[in-house]
Design an enzyme around this catalytic site. Sequence first.
Site, PDB file in Angstrom:
ATOM      1  N   MET A  46       0.848  -1.201   0.000  1.00  0.00           N
ATOM      2  CA  MET A  46       0.000   0.000   0.000  1.00  0.00           C
ATOM      3  C   MET A  46       0.879   1.246   0.000  1.00  0.00           C
ATOM      4  O   MET A  46       1.578   1.508   0.982  1.00  0.00           O
ATOM      5  CB  MET A  46      -0.928  -0.003   1.220  1.00  0.00           C
ATOM      6  CG  MET A  46      -1.948  -1.128   1.207  1.00  0.00           C
ATOM      7  SD  MET A  46      -3.287  -0.868   2.363  1.00  0.00           S
ATOM      8  CE  MET A  46      -2.446  -1.042   3.908  1.00  0.00           C
ATOM      9  N   CYS A  75      -2.849  -1.764 -10.375  1.00  0.00           N
ATOM     10  CA  CYS A  75      -3.111  -0.363 -10.029  1.00  0.00           C
ATOM     11  C   CYS A  75      -3.805   0.344 -11.190  1.00  0.00           C
ATOM     12  O   CYS A  75      -3.307   0.316 -12.318  1.00  0.00           O
ATOM     13  CB  CYS A  75      -1.805   0.345  -9.672  1.00  0.00           C
ATOM     14  SG  CYS A  75      -2.080   2.077  -9.249  1.00  0.00           S
TER      15      CYS A  75
HETATM   16  C1  LIG Z   1      -3.683   3.433   0.362  1.00  0.00           C
HETATM   17  C2  LIG Z   1      -3.527   2.242  -0.532  1.00  0.00           C
HETATM   18  C3  LIG Z   1      -2.422   2.117  -1.335  1.00  0.00           C
HETATM   19  C4  LIG Z   1      -2.269   0.990  -2.173  1.00  0.00           C
HETATM   20  N1  LIG Z   1      -1.117   0.840  -2.903  1.00  0.00           N
HETATM   21  C5  LIG Z   1      -0.928  -0.304  -3.613  1.00  0.00           C
HETATM   22  C6  LIG Z   1       0.314  -0.584  -4.245  1.00  0.00           C
HETATM   23  O1  LIG Z   1       1.282   0.173  -4.149  1.00  0.00           O
HETATM   24  N2  LIG Z   1       0.413  -1.741  -4.963  1.00  0.00           N
HETATM   25  C7  LIG Z   1      -0.629  -2.642  -5.068  1.00  0.00           C
HETATM   26  O2  LIG Z   1      -0.483  -3.678  -5.704  1.00  0.00           O
HETATM   27  N3  LIG Z   1      -1.787  -2.405  -4.454  1.00  0.00           N
HETATM   28  C8  LIG Z   1      -1.957  -1.280  -3.726  1.00  0.00           C
HETATM   29  N4  LIG Z   1      -3.113  -1.102  -3.035  1.00  0.00           N
HETATM   30  C9  LIG Z   1      -4.162  -2.142  -3.104  1.00  0.00           C
HETATM   31  C10 LIG Z   1      -3.950  -3.160  -1.981  1.00  0.00           C
HETATM   32  O3  LIG Z   1      -2.733  -3.841  -2.119  1.00  0.00           O
HETATM   33  C11 LIG Z   1      -5.097  -4.184  -1.958  1.00  0.00           C
HETATM   34  O4  LIG Z   1      -5.106  -4.872  -3.189  1.00  0.00           O
HETATM   35  C12 LIG Z   1      -6.470  -3.546  -1.772  1.00  0.00           C
HETATM   36  O5  LIG Z   1      -6.439  -2.562  -0.741  1.00  0.00           O
HETATM   37  C13 LIG Z   1      -7.520  -4.610  -1.422  1.00  0.00           C
HETATM   38  O6  LIG Z   1      -7.147  -5.308  -0.242  1.00  0.00           O
HETATM   39  P1  LIG Z   1      -7.790  -4.945   1.199  1.00  0.00           P
HETATM   40  O7  LIG Z   1      -9.293  -4.924   0.990  1.00  0.00           O
HETATM   41  O8  LIG Z   1      -7.343  -6.029   2.113  1.00  0.00           O
HETATM   42  O9  LIG Z   1      -7.279  -3.586   1.590  1.00  0.00           O
HETATM   43  C14 LIG Z   1      -3.272   0.002  -2.202  1.00  0.00           C
HETATM   44  C15 LIG Z   1      -4.376   0.126  -1.351  1.00  0.00           C
HETATM   45  C16 LIG Z   1      -4.510   1.226  -0.508  1.00  0.00           C
HETATM   46  C17 LIG Z   1      -5.704   1.307   0.425  1.00  0.00           C
END
Ligand SMILES: Cc1cc2nc3c(=O)[nH]c(=O)nc-3n(C[C@H](O)[C@H](O)[C@H](O)COP(=O)(O)O)c2cc1C
Length: 323
Positions: A14, A96
């Site tokens: 993230m 992304c």
């Molecule tokens: C603030 C933020 C930044 C993120 N940055 C990335 C990133 O750099 N690379 C990536 O693959 N996913 C990124 N994501 C997506 C997360 O890795 C993840 O796929 C998404 O939040 C869903 O998972 P969760 O519901 O458990 O949060 C980001 C998510 C958030 C909330």
Amino acid sequence: MAKDSIHKFCIAPMMQYTDMHDRYLLRLISRNVFLYTEMIATGSLIYGKCFNQLDFNDEEHPVGVQLGGSDINDLIECSKKSEQYGYDEINLNVGCPSDRVQKGKFGACLMLEPELVRDCLGNMKNAVDVPVSIKCRLGVDDNESYEFLYNFISIVKDSGIKIFIIHARNGILKGLSPRQNRNIPPLKYDYVYKLKKDFPELEIIINGGIKTLDECRDHLTKVDGVMIGRSVYENPFMLKDVESDIYGSIPITSSKKDVLGKYLEYVEKKLSEGHDLGRMMKHLFGLSRGDKYAKSFRIKILEIIKQKSLKGHKKELQDLLVY
Ligand SMILES: Cc1cc2nc3c(=O)[nH]c(=O)nc-3n(C[C@H](O)[C@H](O)[C@H](O)COP(=O)(O)O)c2cc1C
């Protein structure tokens, strides 16, 4: 099936959140979870010469670096550099959906170019000895069928990589912000389960909207690993139970105060090396989650960030945690 995977429980990359400091904090609570860096664009490493973005703490292992890019030579160079730095895995971001990332022709838009993704990953794999993995979506825009995902994975797996992290929703390239893209497209866990059935030889890790360890245990009966982002960031101490409930090992801590004490020692050391206090302290916001004095704890952290100094606040901060 899930028992043997080093990816049984992963922390999602993230941007602006899972930096080296946050990862150090998480490692104080769990010995076993697999960590990933924020996405690092190959362009900023190579042309911006920002190699310090690759810095991490020895304590973080096992930790993978996530790269964003689609130029094969750049990806090869960054993969080699990441391996030299000591990362345990190199991951390619194909999930992304931001405009900036689309302009650079990487991230989720690459789901429309499976042959290019295969070639990128194949070349990365040949360039390093550590495993190479992908993090992708189910599809993009109105490519919503299971067949689209099946076709994408069928082609990409010819790169020889075995580790597939799937964010179980589509990415919408036009009209939704990255934030909306993490909430609005519906979650389709059944697609990911089916993928594991159709490609049993691949290591399939499911991601998106997972909140509790009960949910994790359920997913783990169908896939090899789970990945959580927001829920762990908002409540990092939930990792304590991951040790016993998911890995069947003894928790490494049972005390938030203990974690805080060790993290503040780390903060003081890093301050002396020139790291930013605010960036390190903000990761603590979630530590008091569910506690009696959670709000006062967060206010105290804000005060420390504003005053740009920890001096005189450590004991007070610790006293605001219940255990
Ligand atoms: C603030 C933020 C930044 C993120 N940055 C990335 C990133 O750099 N690379 C990536 O693959 N996913 C990124 N994501 C997506 C997360 O890795 C993840 O796929 C998404 O939040 C869903 O998972 P969760 O519901 O458990 O949060 C980001 C998510 C958030 C909330």
